[in-house]
Scaffold this active site. Structure first.
Site, short mmCIF file in Angstrom:
data_model
loop_
_atom_site.label_atom_id
_atom_site.label_comp_id
_atom_site.label_asym_id
_atom_site.label_seq_id
_atom_site.Cartn_x
_atom_site.Cartn_y
_atom_site.Cartn_z
N GLY A 11 0.43 -1.45 0.34
CA GLY A 11 -0.37 0.20 -0.14
C GLY A 11 0.88 1.23 -0.12
N ALA B 179 0.94 4.92 5.17
CA ALA B 179 -0.06 3.60 5.43
C ALA B 179 1.45 2.77 6.05
CB ALA B 179 -0.94 2.84 5.37
N GLY B 180 1.99 2.71 5.15
CA GLY B 180 3.30 1.48 5.62
C GLY B 180 4.06 2.00 7.44
N GLU C 45 5.76 -3.30 1.38
CA GLU C 45 5.85 -2.47 -0.05
C GLU C 45 5.07 -1.72 -0.43
OE1 GLU C 45 7.83 -4.98 -1.14
OE2 GLU C 45 7.88 -6.74 0.09
#
Ligand code: NAD
Length: 482
Positions: free
Chosen positions: A206, A210-211, A229
């Site tokens: 995403g 967010a990661g 990723e």
């Protein structure tokens, strides 16, 4: 708060799916109960389940592709290639498991044998994005299941129907329902999975924001494996080439396939001054000819919608902000229908913007940056905190050698698009694009951990040095009776 969810087709606005937000605690309880049995299945049997799954994908290929096309707005031809990738993932993952995480036994008569084997982590949470709602989560799920993990999969809240369909195909292949579960919901359900004490790993595809949030949340818990990723702000650099049309087509494929909604899409066209007047008009004229249309149109469009109206609004606002800060429109990205997220491809020259924002604009908008020479081109290519993909078009072998060694990215191509990476190679980026746990062929690595053993069928040992002699006392005892 309502627990109802609906999904609509971006190209029509019609409802395509209706369902409920899932219960993370229930899903984890079921996953825990299923964990041991799946981990102790033989690996060959787990591979057999995956081959059955590939057969189910093949059997349902057309309805699967149609659903992907309807729920994402991408053209049917492209959705079919996604289904093909889902099926192909199985054999690739079987080969990768054996090659990356296989077993080794080294026999030696005196030392017994030394063995290397791999074990599953346990319960993996998989969080999927919307742009490849089947292929990308599947790229975590299949290697995780082969390795012996059970999976709780949360599809993107924008593509729940595809997530559910994918999960059902595993169940139709007789993978037990608690071994791969689909739990619906938005970011909050993702957060609940991340925070859950019973997950052993978190496999995420995403956006970088967010990661990074997930990485921070799990930073204090080294027991959990985390594979991130994330996105890119990818450059495509143009040096001298006589093949202008081919170069233009390579740029178009890089920037506008999937309506620019690929993590590897070129966002920045870095072009030598000397090539600008040939390349930019060629790209512009080809971009103007691209058909933008609904997924099932005949003839098929090159690109469909972006995912929803909010995404289209954000992209149009981003374009306006670049224009406000000194960008020049080469080809205006426009919305073709008022209430639907169809955008035409856009080109904007941002050379004159002093501080170009280093953000991922996830849609069909390509920035053009004019540079004087190759040195400046490489500096510009690296002028990002991301590092997913980069391409060089034109130049000589020595130029590519230099580009390869000086460009910071996990994918570095020559005269090929920035996107369209092979599943048979590792896939991942550096910087804000990932956490050094590349997916695709190397997904096997984060789905299992190595266990080294030395083994003998009987204990056989002696202490060679530093042992007191057991037959004679080593200290003289005084004879007190003398
Ligand atoms: P996103 O980050 O908004 O969401 C991805 C998933 O994470 C969704 O399931 C979402 O519900 C969940 N999520 C969001 N915030 C979360 C949080 N704080 N905690 C836990 N879960 C959370 O991404 P998207 O918009 O669905 O997808 C597009 C993005 O994905 C782009 O940035 C693109 O570059 C990236 N992407 C990367 C790759 C890759 O392999 N590197 C591939 C495809 C897409």
């Amino acid at each position: 708060m309502s627990d109802k969810m609906i999904s609509t087709e971006p190209a029509t606005g019609n409802q395509i799916w209706r369902g409920k937000v899932g219960n993370v605690d229930d899903a984890l309880e079921r996953a825990l109960a299923a964990k041991r049995a799946w981990a102790t299945e033989s690996v060959s049997r787990r591979m057999e389940f995956m081959r059955r799954f590939a057969n189910q994908v093949l059997k349902h290929a057309e309805p699967f592709a149609e659903l992907i096309a309807r729920e994402t707005g991408k053209p049917l031809w492209e959705a079919r290639t996604e289904v093909e990738a889902v099926k192909n993932k199985v054999e690739i993952s079987i080969t990768a498991y054996a090659e990356r995480t296989g077993q080794k036994k080294l026999d030696s008569a005196l030392q017994g044998s030394a063995a290397l084997r791999h074990k599953p982590h346990g319960v993996m949470a998989v969080l999927g994005p919307y742009n490849f709602p089947a292929h990308l989560p599947n790229g975590h799920i299949v290697p995780a299941l082969i390795a012996g993990n059970v999976v709780v999969f949360k599809p993107s809240e924008k593509t729940p129907a595809v997530g559910e369909f994918l999960t059902k195909l595993f169940h139709e292949a007789e993978v037990p329902e608690d071994v791969i579960q689909c739990v619906h919901g938005g970011a909050n359900v993702g957060k609940a999975l991340v925070a859950h004490p019973d997950i052993d790993g978190l496999l995420f595809t995403g956006s970088a924001p967010a990661g990074i949030a997930i990485n921070k949340k799990l930073a204090g818990d080294p027991a959990k494996i985390v594979a991130l990723e994330m996105g890119g702000n990818n450059p495509i650099v143009i040096l001298d080439t006589p093949k202008i049309e081919d170069a233009a087509a390579t740029i178009i494929q890089s920037a506008f396939t999937t309506a620019g909604q690929r993590c590897t899409a070129a966002r920045r066209l870095v072009v030598l001054d000397s090539m600008y007047d040939q390349i930019v008009p060629a790209v512009k004229s080809m971009a103007q000819r691209l058909i933008v249309g609904e997924p099932f149109a005949d003839p098929q469009p090159f690109m469909g919608t972006v995912i929803d109206n909010d995404a289209a609004d954000l992209l149009l606002q981003s374009r306006a902000a670049l224009l406000d800060h000194g960008g020049k429109d080469i080809l205006a990205m426009e919305r073709t229908q008022d209430n639907l997220p169809f955008l035409t491809p856009g080109l904007i020259d941002t050379t004159e913007i002093d501080e170009r924002p280093d953000i991922e604009l996830f849609g069909p908008l390509l920035q053009i940056i004019r540079v004087e020479d190759f040195d400046e081109a490489i500096t510009e290519a690296n002028n990002t905190r991301y590092g997913l993909s980069a391409s060089l078009v034109g130049g000589k072998p020595d130029d590519f050698d230099r580009f390869w060694s000086e460009t910071r990215a996990g994918i570095v191509n020559w005269n090929r698009p920035t996107n369209g990476a092979s599943s048979a190679a590792p896939f991942g980026g550096i910087g804000l694009s990932g956490n050094h746990r590349p997916a695709a062929y190397y997904a096997a690595d984060y789905c299992a951990y190595p266990v080294a053993s030395t083994e003998m069928d009987q204990p056989r040992a002696s202490i060679g040095v530093g042992l007191k002699d057991g037959t004679k006392p080593t200290r003289k005892v005084k004879d007190t009776h003398k």
